[in-house]
Design a protein around this motif. Sequence first.
Motif, short mmCIF file in Angstrom:
data_model
loop_
_atom_site.label_atom_id
_atom_site.label_comp_id
_atom_site.label_asym_id
_atom_site.label_seq_id
_atom_site.Cartn_x
_atom_site.Cartn_y
_atom_site.Cartn_z
N SER A 68 0.82 -1.21 0.00
CA SER A 68 0.00 0.00 0.00
C SER A 68 0.86 1.26 0.00
O SER A 68 0.60 2.20 -0.76
CB SER A 68 -0.93 -0.01 1.22
OG SER A 68 -1.65 1.20 1.31
N LEU A 69 1.90 1.30 0.82
CA LEU A 69 2.75 2.48 0.91
C LEU A 69 3.60 2.65 -0.34
O LEU A 69 3.86 3.77 -0.78
CB LEU A 69 3.64 2.40 2.15
CG LEU A 69 2.90 2.45 3.49
CD1 LEU A 69 3.90 2.33 4.64
CD2 LEU A 69 2.09 3.72 3.62
N ILE A 70 4.04 1.55 -0.92
CA ILE A 70 4.82 1.62 -2.15
C ILE A 70 3.98 2.23 -3.27
O ILE A 70 4.45 3.10 -4.02
CB ILE A 70 5.33 0.22 -2.55
CG1 ILE A 70 6.41 -0.25 -1.58
CG2 ILE A 70 5.86 0.22 -3.99
CD1 ILE A 70 6.76 -1.72 -1.68
N ILE A 71 2.73 1.82 -3.36
CA ILE A 71 1.84 2.39 -4.38
C ILE A 71 1.65 3.88 -4.14
O ILE A 71 1.65 4.68 -5.08
CB ILE A 71 0.49 1.64 -4.37
CG1 ILE A 71 0.68 0.21 -4.89
CG2 ILE A 71 -0.54 2.37 -5.24
CD1 ILE A 71 -0.54 -0.67 -4.75
N GLN A 72 1.51 4.28 -2.88
CA GLN A 72 1.36 5.70 -2.56
C GLN A 72 2.58 6.50 -3.01
O GLN A 72 2.47 7.60 -3.57
CB GLN A 72 1.15 5.88 -1.06
CG GLN A 72 -0.18 5.38 -0.54
CD GLN A 72 -0.31 5.53 0.96
OE1 GLN A 72 0.19 6.50 1.54
NE2 GLN A 72 -0.97 4.58 1.61
N VAL A 73 3.78 5.96 -2.76
CA VAL A 73 5.01 6.65 -3.11
C VAL A 73 5.13 6.77 -4.63
O VAL A 73 5.47 7.84 -5.16
CB VAL A 73 6.24 5.94 -2.52
CG1 VAL A 73 7.53 6.53 -3.08
CG2 VAL A 73 6.22 6.06 -1.00
N PHE A 74 4.86 5.68 -5.36
CA PHE A 74 4.89 5.74 -6.82
C PHE A 74 3.92 6.80 -7.33
O PHE A 74 4.24 7.58 -8.24
CB PHE A 74 4.55 4.38 -7.42
CG PHE A 74 5.73 3.51 -7.72
CD1 PHE A 74 6.28 3.46 -8.99
CD2 PHE A 74 6.32 2.72 -6.73
CE1 PHE A 74 7.37 2.65 -9.28
CE2 PHE A 74 7.41 1.91 -7.00
CZ PHE A 74 7.95 1.88 -8.28
N HIS A 75 2.72 6.82 -6.75
CA HIS A 75 1.71 7.77 -7.18
C HIS A 75 2.20 9.21 -7.02
O HIS A 75 2.07 10.03 -7.94
CB HIS A 75 0.43 7.56 -6.36
CG HIS A 75 -0.70 8.47 -6.77
ND1 HIS A 75 -1.73 8.05 -7.58
CD2 HIS A 75 -0.96 9.77 -6.48
CE1 HIS A 75 -2.57 9.07 -7.78
NE2 HIS A 75 -2.11 10.11 -7.11
N LEU A 77 5.36 10.34 -6.67
CA LEU A 77 6.53 10.65 -7.48
C LEU A 77 6.17 10.87 -8.94
O LEU A 77 6.82 11.66 -9.63
CB LEU A 77 7.57 9.53 -7.36
CG LEU A 77 8.22 9.35 -5.99
CD1 LEU A 77 9.20 8.19 -6.02
CD2 LEU A 77 8.91 10.63 -5.54
N MET A 78 5.12 10.21 -9.41
CA MET A 78 4.71 10.39 -10.79
C MET A 78 3.99 11.72 -11.03
O MET A 78 3.63 12.03 -12.16
CB MET A 78 3.83 9.21 -11.23
CG MET A 78 4.64 8.00 -11.66
SD MET A 78 5.50 8.35 -13.22
CE MET A 78 6.73 7.02 -13.24
N GLN A 79 3.82 12.50 -9.96
CA GLN A 79 3.29 13.86 -10.12
C GLN A 79 4.42 14.87 -10.29
O GLN A 79 4.17 16.07 -10.49
CB GLN A 79 2.44 14.25 -8.89
CG GLN A 79 1.41 13.22 -8.47
CD GLN A 79 0.53 12.75 -9.61
OE1 GLN A 79 -0.05 13.56 -10.32
NE2 GLN A 79 0.43 11.44 -9.77
N VAL A 80 5.67 14.38 -10.19
CA VAL A 80 6.83 15.26 -10.26
C VAL A 80 7.48 15.13 -11.63
O VAL A 80 8.07 14.08 -11.95
CB VAL A 80 7.86 14.88 -9.15
CG1 VAL A 80 9.01 15.89 -9.13
CG2 VAL A 80 7.18 14.82 -7.79
N PRO A 81 7.39 16.15 -12.48
CA PRO A 81 7.88 16.04 -13.86
C PRO A 81 9.32 15.55 -13.99
O PRO A 81 9.62 14.71 -14.85
CB PRO A 81 7.72 17.48 -14.40
CG PRO A 81 6.57 18.04 -13.62
CD PRO A 81 6.73 17.46 -12.23
N ALA A 110 -1.89 1.61 -12.84
CA ALA A 110 -3.11 2.40 -12.69
C ALA A 110 -2.83 3.80 -12.15
O ALA A 110 -3.70 4.68 -12.23
CB ALA A 110 -4.08 1.67 -11.76
N GLN A 111 -1.62 4.03 -11.62
CA GLN A 111 -1.33 5.32 -10.99
C GLN A 111 -0.95 6.41 -11.98
O GLN A 111 -1.13 7.59 -11.71
CB GLN A 111 -0.19 5.15 -9.95
CG GLN A 111 -0.43 4.06 -8.92
CD GLN A 111 -1.79 4.16 -8.25
OE1 GLN A 111 -2.19 5.23 -7.78
NE2 GLN A 111 -2.51 3.03 -8.22
N HIS A 112 -0.40 6.02 -13.14
CA HIS A 112 0.06 7.04 -14.10
C HIS A 112 0.26 6.39 -15.47
O HIS A 112 0.68 5.23 -15.56
CB HIS A 112 1.38 7.66 -13.61
CG HIS A 112 1.75 8.92 -14.31
ND1 HIS A 112 2.41 8.93 -15.52
CD2 HIS A 112 1.56 10.24 -13.97
CE1 HIS A 112 2.63 10.19 -15.89
NE2 HIS A 112 2.12 11.00 -14.97
#
Length: 321
Positions: A68-75, A77-81, A110-112
């Motif tokens: 769960s936390l790994i998915i949150q971190v990926f999500h 970080l994928m907001q950072v160009p 599914a996150q990006h």
Amino acid sequence: MAGDWPNWTKLDQLVSQGNYMAGNSEFTVFKKKVLQSSVDEIGGLAVHAPIMWDFLIGFAAVKKMYRSLIIQVFHKLMQVPSWVIAWQGQPALKEKLQTLHEDLQAALGAQHEVLERSIAPAALKSMAQVSIHERPEEVRKDMERERMVDAIREEASSSPSKRASEAFDVAAEVGAETVAEGNHDPDPRKTLQEGIDAVEAIDDASKMDSGGSDALNQLRIGCLMCAGNEDVFCSEMDHALNVFNFLLSFVKQYPDAVERVAEVMNQLMASPSWSAMFDFSPLKERLRDLPEEIQAALGLQHEKVLGLIGPEAQKRANGGS
């Protein structure tokens, strides 16, 4: 400590040695900092992006309990160009990502859209089956909840009260043991019960002085973990009167804590079973016994509370002078 990022030198060593099993501390520090930081702040560390992406994939492969936390971190970080660019500039990351279990690949995809284009074809076919709890909308809610819980724990750990600090150190150790046993996510019901137990243990003025703040913080975490879960709150409603009495007593004794108390009131009053407790006259009287500014702050948390506070407090809550 607030402001800390992982030890990048140690992180580089873990990746070069492939020793992801030893990366718990580095991941936890990074997770906490990433969830607290702005996109611009994270972007300023893009020089570390390639090695961190490599670490995250390797860590995900061996630490399934952190899913769960790994998915949150990926999500996040994928907001950072700049971090997205770093991902795209390292083809080996895509290859490494495709070594993960297809189910996890699908959840990350599914996150990006960049991650979706990086996962294996078989995982791509599984994206329609990604759990609602791992879809971006719910992941963002989990991120905010995790961020708030981290902030509460940090606040408690910096408390001048040795008792409070030690209590949360013990909680952190228990959490680490839970992870080691294969269950990262603590049971929300148990977390709420522990918060309620802590509150109900405050049964005299001296305990309120020495442990009231700590008990409030434990209750805050429990309420955050169970937010929106009426089944859990309903199962604990026998304790509602004691909890509300504690909150009203605490905020009367410590007016500066009104924001923390209001936060808990907001969560508890969202539960129909708990909000019904304010139909009892003792709570109404205790509420009206508070200073008007505190009544107003609590009244803003729920329409039922707003209807019970004094006329002048209502005026304050509604923006009057």
